[in-house]
Design a protein around this motif. Structure first.
Motif, PDB file in Angstrom:
ATOM      1  N   ILE A 171       0.837  -1.201   0.000  1.00 38.92           N
ATOM      2  CA  ILE A 171       0.000   0.000   0.000  1.00 38.92           C
ATOM      3  C   ILE A 171       0.871   1.250   0.000  1.00 38.92           C
ATOM      4  O   ILE A 171       0.606   2.228  -0.713  1.00 38.92           O
ATOM      5  N   ALA A 172       1.921   1.227   0.830  1.00 36.13           N
ATOM      6  CA  ALA A 172       2.811   2.392   0.923  1.00 36.13           C
ATOM      7  C   ALA A 172       3.490   2.673  -0.408  1.00 36.13           C
ATOM      8  O   ALA A 172       3.711   3.825  -0.781  1.00 36.13           O
ATOM      9  N   HIS A 173       3.825   1.613  -1.143  1.00 33.07           N
ATOM     10  CA  HIS A 173       4.448   1.805  -2.465  1.00 33.07           C
ATOM     11  C   HIS A 173       3.512   2.566  -3.389  1.00 33.07           C
ATOM     12  O   HIS A 173       3.905   3.518  -4.069  1.00 33.07           O
ATOM     13  N   ASP A 174       2.233   2.162  -3.404  1.00 28.91           N
ATOM     14  CA  ASP A 174       1.259   2.855  -4.253  1.00 28.91           C
ATOM     15  C   ASP A 174       1.032   4.283  -3.774  1.00 28.91           C
ATOM     16  O   ASP A 174       0.904   5.211  -4.576  1.00 28.91           O
ATOM     17  N   PHE A 175       0.976   4.461  -2.445  1.00 29.17           N
ATOM     18  CA  PHE A 175       0.816   5.812  -1.895  1.00 29.17           C
ATOM     19  C   PHE A 175       1.976   6.707  -2.296  1.00 29.17           C
ATOM     20  O   PHE A 175       1.791   7.892  -2.580  1.00 29.17           O
ATOM     21  N   ASN A 176       3.180   6.151  -2.281  1.00 30.86           N
ATOM     22  CA  ASN A 176       4.346   6.948  -2.647  1.00 30.86           C
ATOM     23  C   ASN A 176       4.204   7.489  -4.069  1.00 30.86           C
ATOM     24  O   ASN A 176       4.517   8.647  -4.346  1.00 30.86           O
TER      25      ASN A 176
ATOM     26  N   LEU B  28       1.396   8.029  -5.701  1.00 30.75           N
ATOM     27  CA  LEU B  28       0.336   9.035  -5.724  1.00 30.75           C
ATOM     28  C   LEU B  28       0.797  10.339  -5.075  1.00 30.75           C
ATOM     29  O   LEU B  28       0.529  11.434  -5.587  1.00 30.75           O
ATOM     30  N   LEU B  29       1.508  10.217  -3.952  1.00 31.32           N
ATOM     31  CA  LEU B  29       1.981  11.415  -3.253  1.00 31.32           C
ATOM     32  C   LEU B  29       3.005  12.174  -4.093  1.00 31.32           C
ATOM     33  O   LEU B  29       3.062  13.402  -4.067  1.00 31.32           O
ATOM     34  N   MET B  30       3.824  11.425  -4.833  1.00 32.51           N
ATOM     35  CA  MET B  30       4.811  12.083  -5.679  1.00 32.51           C
ATOM     36  C   MET B  30       4.110  12.922  -6.758  1.00 32.51           C
ATOM     37  O   MET B  30       4.521  14.047  -7.053  1.00 32.51           O
ATOM     38  N   VAL B  31       3.039  12.371  -7.305  1.00 28.42           N
ATOM     39  CA  VAL B  31       2.279  13.103  -8.318  1.00 28.42           C
ATOM     40  C   VAL B  31       1.688  14.370  -7.705  1.00 28.42           C
ATOM     41  O   VAL B  31       1.802  15.468  -8.269  1.00 28.42           O
ATOM     42  N   VAL B  32       1.054  14.243  -6.533  1.00 19.87           N
ATOM     43  CA  VAL B  32       0.420  15.398  -5.897  1.00 19.87           C
ATOM     44  C   VAL B  32       1.453  16.446  -5.509  1.00 19.87           C
ATOM     45  O   VAL B  32       1.306  17.641  -5.819  1.00 19.87           O
ATOM     46  N   LEU B  33       2.519  16.024  -4.830  1.00 17.25           N
ATOM     47  CA  LEU B  33       3.528  16.968  -4.356  1.00 17.25           C
ATOM     48  C   LEU B  33       4.166  17.749  -5.492  1.00 17.25           C
ATOM     49  O   LEU B  33       4.277  18.988  -5.441  1.00 17.25           O
ATOM     50  N   ASN B  34       4.581  17.027  -6.488  1.00 19.83           N
ATOM     51  CA  ASN B  34       5.308  17.695  -7.564  1.00 19.83           C
ATOM     52  C   ASN B  34       4.388  18.467  -8.503  1.00 19.83           C
ATOM     53  O   ASN B  34       4.807  19.474  -9.093  1.00 19.83           O
ATOM     54  N   SER B  35       3.160  18.030  -8.644  1.00 18.26           N
ATOM     55  CA  SER B  35       2.199  18.820  -9.423  1.00 18.26           C
ATOM     56  C   SER B  35       1.955  20.154  -8.727  1.00 18.26           C
ATOM     57  O   SER B  35       1.879  21.212  -9.376  1.00 18.26           O
ATOM     58  N   MET B  36       1.839  20.116  -7.376  1.00 20.76           N
ATOM     59  CA  MET B  36       1.662  21.351  -6.616  1.00 20.76           C
ATOM     60  C   MET B  36       2.882  22.261  -6.762  1.00 20.76           C
ATOM     61  O   MET B  36       2.760  23.478  -6.916  1.00 20.76           O
ATOM     62  N   GLU B  37       4.064  21.659  -6.724  1.00 19.94           N
ATOM     63  CA  GLU B  37       5.281  22.452  -6.822  1.00 19.94           C
ATOM     64  C   GLU B  37       5.408  23.084  -8.207  1.00 19.94           C
ATOM     65  O   GLU B  37       5.738  24.279  -8.346  1.00 19.94           O
ATOM     66  N   LEU B  38       5.124  22.309  -9.243  1.00 17.93           N
ATOM     67  CA  LEU B  38       5.182  22.847 -10.608  1.00 17.93           C
ATOM     68  C   LEU B  38       4.132  23.932 -10.811  1.00 17.93           C
ATOM     69  O   LEU B  38       4.389  24.953 -11.459  1.00 17.93           O
ATOM     70  N   LEU B  39       2.950  23.705 -10.251  1.00 19.64           N
ATOM     71  CA  LEU B  39       1.874  24.676 -10.375  1.00 19.64           C
ATOM     72  C   LEU B  39       2.268  25.991  -9.698  1.00 19.64           C
ATOM     73  O   LEU B  39       2.057  27.085 -10.250  1.00 19.64           O
TER      74      LEU B  39
ATOM     75  N   GLN C 132       1.588  20.793   1.899  1.00 19.55           N
ATOM     76  CA  GLN C 132       1.909  20.410   3.269  1.00 19.55           C
ATOM     77  C   GLN C 132       1.159  19.142   3.686  1.00 19.55           C
ATOM     78  O   GLN C 132       1.703  18.270   4.376  1.00 19.55           O
ATOM     79  N   ALA C 133      -0.104  19.042   3.259  1.00 22.19           N
ATOM     80  CA  ALA C 133      -0.872  17.833   3.574  1.00 22.19           C
ATOM     81  C   ALA C 133      -0.247  16.613   2.916  1.00 22.19           C
ATOM     82  O   ALA C 133      -0.151  15.535   3.525  1.00 22.19           O
ATOM     83  N   ALA C 134       0.213  16.761   1.671  1.00 24.04           N
ATOM     84  CA  ALA C 134       0.853  15.648   0.977  1.00 24.04           C
ATOM     85  C   ALA C 134       2.171  15.274   1.651  1.00 24.04           C
ATOM     86  O   ALA C 134       2.540  14.093   1.718  1.00 24.04           O
ATOM     87  N   LEU C 135       2.892  16.273   2.159  1.00 26.21           N
ATOM     88  CA  LEU C 135       4.142  15.991   2.873  1.00 26.21           C
ATOM     89  C   LEU C 135       3.875  15.189   4.143  1.00 26.21           C
ATOM     90  O   LEU C 135       4.632  14.277   4.491  1.00 26.21           O
ATOM     91  N   ARG C 136       2.790  15.526   4.843  1.00 24.75           N
ATOM     92  CA  ARG C 136       2.427  14.748   6.027  1.00 24.75           C
ATOM     93  C   ARG C 136       2.069  13.315   5.641  1.00 24.75           C
ATOM     94  O   ARG C 136       2.406  12.360   6.350  1.00 24.75           O
ATOM     95  N   GLY C 137       1.392  13.168   4.521  1.00 21.11           N
ATOM     96  CA  GLY C 137       1.094  11.821   4.024  1.00 21.11           C
ATOM     97  C   GLY C 137       2.358  11.059   3.684  1.00 21.11           C
ATOM     98  O   GLY C 137       2.466   9.860   3.945  1.00 21.11           O
ATOM     99  N   SER C 138       3.346  11.767   3.127  1.00 14.53           N
ATOM    100  CA  SER C 138       4.617  11.134   2.796  1.00 14.53           C
ATOM    101  C   SER C 138       5.328  10.663   4.052  1.00 14.53           C
ATOM    102  O   SER C 138       5.909   9.571   4.087  1.00 14.53           O
ATOM    103  N   SER C 139       5.265  11.468   5.126  1.00 11.82           N
ATOM    104  CA  SER C 139       5.884  11.078   6.392  1.00 11.82           C
ATOM    105  C   SER C 139       5.221   9.827   6.957  1.00 11.82           C
ATOM    106  O   SER C 139       5.884   8.913   7.449  1.00 11.82           O
ATOM    107  N   LEU C 140       3.891   9.773   6.881  1.00 17.40           N
ATOM    108  CA  LEU C 140       3.159   8.603   7.357  1.00 17.40           C
ATOM    109  C   LEU C 140       3.531   7.369   6.541  1.00 17.40           C
ATOM    110  O   LEU C 140       3.711   6.271   7.078  1.00 17.40           O
ATOM    111  N   THR C 141       3.672   7.546   5.234  1.00 18.93           N
ATOM    112  CA  THR C 141       4.042   6.439   4.363  1.00 18.93           C
ATOM    113  C   THR C 141       5.422   5.898   4.723  1.00 18.93           C
ATOM    114  O   THR C 141       5.653   4.685   4.732  1.00 18.93           O
TER     115      THR C 141
END
Length: 514
Positions: free
Chosen positions: A159-164, A166-177, A196-205
């Motif tokens: 599950i964490a692999h899949d979350f990683n 998804l989180l990479m897509v969200v984090l970097n899309s936000m950064e590019l945006l 920031q919410a995605a970063l917290r998700g990354s920490s949990l992962t």
């Protein structure tokens, strides 16, 4: 004396010799009232009384006070008399007051005319068998718990692999945006909140991966004393001012081999747990010393020298039931919204991957001690092993031609956009087979970046194919967790997901510079 009487005595003497030779059973006689009338060597061996000490004494003295109060000795003789036999198992008492688990059989002895003469009593000490059974049950429980944790670990790792991804897509899309639109007080804060919410998700992962022991660690020689001293200021600011921090570090301490960042996070987690266990203040002791484990078949750790780092508090402690579940993922006593229950699981995962062991001791009302056993190492730390991503932030912007491989289209699109934003030319494909086809057609690339977890052919398999055919081709393996043995990647650069623009920029600069 006539011959018949002599023969009878000879027979009884042989019988007495036989009974006395038996040492695994207590075999003796009782009179009709329950007084001991004979005593064999087996009875003396595990009850502790010599024959002259016990003959004439009532057999109830072998029973526990609670069984005596329940009149079990009397009921045993009554049942033997009326039913023809009494048989049961229970605790009995030796001369020294210690208890043993006994199997007891009492048979009535009657004359030819049926008159009751007394009782024959046979007692067998089953303590060792009971202890062996208890040990077997404990081993079964431990095996079941281990299998349960392993199953949860495999599930959370996947599950964490899949979350990683998804989180990479969200984090970097936000950064590019954020980089591509002008500042807008109505929009920009929302983008930052999402990031920031995605970063917290990354920490949990990462905690999930640590529990599952599927995080990719950068094992290196670490000075444990330096690590603890370096965290002291952070701990002082993180803990309640009513908590006194004490250090007790042996000198000198050998280096240990672990992941420096993860070890600091583990110690911080333990300190926070200690803080929560001392709501009214107390003492937090961090102690470190060396321990050499000699050869012992029952120990779980190999023979070696270890550095033991203990984080001890004077808090509320844990009862045995809570302590038995403390390592379980998602188990927490902090209440809803106050803890994930992954702190100790994460620490255990890190220590296990570092070749050590996590040990916990706790007493209600006294406190808890968590000890990290880490194998020492004679290796010296080399600062050259640490790549400074921040320094690479302003590295070269020379365009590179990159072949990007990932079967997840969301990740592929995002990573391609990131590389292009850094000024590189990107060819993105969705499988290892497509990547090999391009290379075999003669396409050239400054760098190949491939995901590992792909169907049909993994990224590691692709790396081997590429290195076999084009040994000078730079190759980077991107992964969400440690899906392969470290030996498989010792000559291969890896990129941990979720990565960001700074990390990607640093990686390309490192590869092209090296």
């Amino acid at each position: 004396m006539n011959a018949h009487m002599g023969s009878w005595l000879d027979e009884n003497e042989r019988y007495r010799i036989l009974i006395d030779a038996i040492t695994d059973y207590a075999i003796y006689m009782l009179d009709r009232d329950g007084h001991v009338a004979s005593w064999n060597a087996g009875a003396e061996r595990f009850k502790g009384y010599r024959s002259e000490e016990i003959i004439g004494q009532h057999f109830s003295r072998f029973y526990t006070p609670e069984d005596q109060a329940a009149q079990l000795p009397l009921r045993a003789l009554t049942l033997a008399t009326t039913e023809g036999r009494f048989e049961n198992e229970g605790w009995r008492v030796r001369k020294d007051g210690s208890r043993f688990w006994a199997q007891v059989v009492i048979d009535p002895i009657r004359a030819a005319d049926g008159e009751l003469l007394g009782f024959a009593k046979v007692t067998r000490d089953l303590t060792e068998r009971m202890e062996a059974q208890a040990a077997l049950e404990h081993a079964r429980d431990a095996l079941f718990q281990s299998q349960k944790i392993e199953a949860i670990g495999q599930l959370t790792g996947g599950i964490a692999h899949d979350f990683n991804n998804l989180l990479m897509v969200v984090l970097n899309s936000m950064e590019l945006l954020a980089r591509r639109i002008p500042f807008d007080p109505r929009v920009t804060p929302l983008i930052e909140n999402a990031r920031q919410a995605a970063l917290r998700g990354s920490s949990l992962t990462q905690r999930l991966l640590a529990f599952a022991r599927r995080q990719e660690l950068k094992l290196e020689a670490i000075d444990p004393a330096e690590t603890v001293h370096g965290m002291l200021q952070l701990l002082q600011h993180s803990l309640d001012p009513r908590i006194q921090i004490r250090l007790d570090l042996a000198s000198p301490l050998p280096f240990v081999k672990s992941d420096a960042n993860q070890l600091e996070t583990a110690l911080l987690n333990l300190a926070v747990n200690a803080r929560d266990a001392m709501p009214d203040g107390g003492t937090l002791l961090i102690r470190a010393h060396t321990m050499h484990l000699p050869s012992a078949p029952e120990q779980s750790l190999p023979v070696a020298e270890y550095v033991c780092i203990t984080v001890a508090d004077t808090g509320i402690g844990m009862d045995p039931a809570t302590l038995s579940r403390a390592r379980e993922p998602f188990f927490t006593t902090k209440g809803i919204g106050k803890g994930t229950g992954l702190g100790l699981s994460m620490v255990q995962g890190l220590i296990g991957q570092s070749g050590g062991e996590l040990k916990i001791a706790s007493t209600p009302g006294v406190g808890t001690q968590v000890t990290l056993w880490l194998p020492s190492t004679t290796e010296a730390r080399t600062d050259a092993d640490r790549f400074d991503h921040v320094a690479a932030e302003h590295g070269t912007r020379t365009s590179a031609r990159v072949l990007l491989v990932d079967d997840d289209e969301l990740v592929l699109v995002t990573a391609k956009a990131m590389l292009e934003d850094l000024g590189h030319v990107v060819c993105a494909v969705g499988s290892a087979a497509q990547a090999l086809e391009l290379l075999r057609r003669g396409e050239t690339f400054d760098l190949v970046i491939s995901d590992h977890a792909m169907p049909e052919m993994t990224g590691l398999q692709l790396a081997r194919e590429v290195h076999a055919a084009w040994p000078r081709q730079p190759f980077v393996l991107a992964t969400g967790y440690a899906e392969f043995a470290r030996d498989d990647t010792r000559n291969l650069r890896t990129l941990m997901k979720p990565f960001n623009l700074a990390g990607l920029r640093a990686l390309v600069a490192e590869v092209r510079g090296g």
